[in-house]
Design a protein around this motif. Structure first.
Motif, short mmCIF file in Angstrom:
data_model
loop_
_atom_site.label_atom_id
_atom_site.label_comp_id
_atom_site.label_asym_id
_atom_site.label_seq_id
_atom_site.Cartn_x
_atom_site.Cartn_y
_atom_site.Cartn_z
N GLU A 29 0.81 -1.22 0.00
CA GLU A 29 0.00 0.00 0.00
C GLU A 29 0.85 1.26 0.00
N CYS A 30 2.09 1.16 0.46
CA CYS A 30 2.97 2.33 0.51
C CYS A 30 3.83 2.49 -0.73
N ARG A 99 -1.92 3.91 -1.40
CA ARG A 99 -1.82 5.15 -0.62
C ARG A 99 -1.02 6.20 -1.36
#
Length: 423
Positions: A29-30, A99
């Motif tokens: 997600e990062c 994200r």
């Protein structure tokens, strides 16, 4: 339907792989949801080592391991799962959030707010004035209030430009009521109510256009509206008074004196205070109370002392009246509730007007508490954070020790007796 065989799903969701999927999810997600980089797990227990050994196809004997995400992706594709790392996590749920992309999108949406404002200003009749650039810079530094979406911010800023154009543009003609102006701009008569973001935006523009400071109180904000011939609501808020006898032969002064002669209370509005000449003899003692019941009792008893009521926390109109009375040389005596908000309000009034406390000492409190207990009056618990009384350092400890709150009604007979005495 799920892309994972049931048995494979059950094995992948076993407790031995829980920390792996949690760590991999955070990493993906990062980094833009790409199977790149690595993940290190430490302090693994036996169950985790066994699960990872089977998943990775190699024995693990230590308590720590570094897992390359591209290798894990390839291993999953070649296994019974038949899916890559991203698809496997999506199947196991919940859906992955990119994200990095979300941050980029949020940044782009925020930038759109300000580019939209720039376009609105450039297209408005205000474009050739200097203050709109200062206004833009000020708003840009302050940012959008928490909880306001970019879409709502864009719309509100466009409304602000429309209102400022109506107030400060070349086509302005005549005065407007604030409710009327708000209805024209927003469709709601309350769209420019004090405290709304739109009202603050417009008021800051007006202040910059007129080269004045942005006010920090309601009276100042009303004055700012009047600079651009907008009439704020000056009749809905009032201050409750009794027995005021100002000098002067205007009808407002005569009306106050007549009401005082008939022992009747008066609700004074900010509109009244604009034109009322509040000239009382220098040194006149004005009693101030917190609760309207005191005014009612004073009127019923035909008391002779003048009285002003804060009606709780004291609205701006209360201080406007008291300021005007103080300017004529009036003196003040204050009484309020024996609870923590009451002490805080008393501090505020006493500091501002050098008022003397009126039956607000430790002895007064202890006497009233004992009397109410002797009369079997139900005790009201004292709640909240203690507040030191500026005028009596022993009051807060005494109130804390007894733990009883006493409202002004408990003192009513004593207050009425004071107000009945000639000065």
């Amino acid at each position: 339907m799920s892309g994972l065989p049931s048995a494979t799903r059950d094995w992948l969701t076993g407790p031995g792989l829980t920390r792996l999927w949690e760590g991999v999810r955070r990493r993906l997600e990062c980094n833009g949801v790409q199977a790149t980089g690595s993940l290190r797990l430490t302090a693994m227990n036996v169950q985790e080592r066994n699960g990872l050994s089977l998943l990775l196809g190699k024995p693990l004997t230590g308590t720590a391991v570094t897992i390359r995400l591209d290798a894990l992706d390839a291993r999953l594709r070649a296994s019974a799962a038949g899916l890559g790392l991203r698809q496997t996590l999506e199947e196991l749920g919940p859906p992955l959030t990119d994200r990095r992309a979300a941050r980029a999108d949020a940044t782009a949406r925020r930038e759109q707010v300000w580019s939209s404002l720039t376009s609105s200003l450039d297209a408005s009749p205000l474009a050739d004035q200097e203050w709109p650039r200062q206004w833009y810079d000020l708003l840009r530094r302050a940012g959008v209030p928490r909880g306001v979406t970019p879409e709502a911010a864009t719309w509100t800023l466009q409304q602000a430009v429309q209102v400022l154009t109506a107030l400060l543009g070349p086509e302005r003609d005549g005065a407007l009521g604030r409710g009327e102006l708000a209805a024209m701009a927003t469709g709601s008569a309350h769209g420019l109510d004090d405290g709304t973001w739109l009202a603050r935006l417009v008021q800051r523009g007006v202040a910059l256009a007129h080269g004045t400071e942005f006010p920090d109180d309601a009276a100042g904000r009303r004055a700012l509206w009047r600079l651009v011939s907008v009439t704020p609501d000056e009749v809905s808020s009032t201050v409750l008074t009794y027995g005021l006898r100002p000098d002067g032969e205007g009808w407002r002064e005569r009306a106050l004196r007549e009401r005082a002669d008939h022992h009747a209370e008066v609700h004074v509005t900010p509109r009244d205070l604009h034109d009322l000449r509040l000239q009382l003899p220098a040194g006149t003692l004005i009693h101030i109370c917190e609760n309207p019941r005191v005014v009612e009792a004073a009127a019923d008893a035909a008391c002779v002392q003048p009285l002003v009521c804060t009606s709780g926390s004291a609205a701006t109109v209360v201080f406007t009246l008291l300021d005007a009375l103080a300017a004529t040389g009036c003196r003040f005596a204050y009484h309020g509730d024996f609870d923590w908000p009451g002490v805080a309000l008393a501090n505020r009034v006493i500091r501002r007007y050098q008022a003397r406390p009126w039956r607000m000492g430790t002895a007064d409190y202890e006497h009233l508490a004992a009397r109410s207990q002797a009369e079997d009056i139900p005790q009201l618990a004292l709640d909240g954070q203690p507040v030191d009384a500026d005028w009596d350092s022993d009051l807060a400890p005494a109130m804390t020790a007894l733990g009883v709150a006493l409202h002004e009604e408990a003192t009513l007979d004593l207050l009425v007796a004071d107000l009945s005495r000639q000065a």
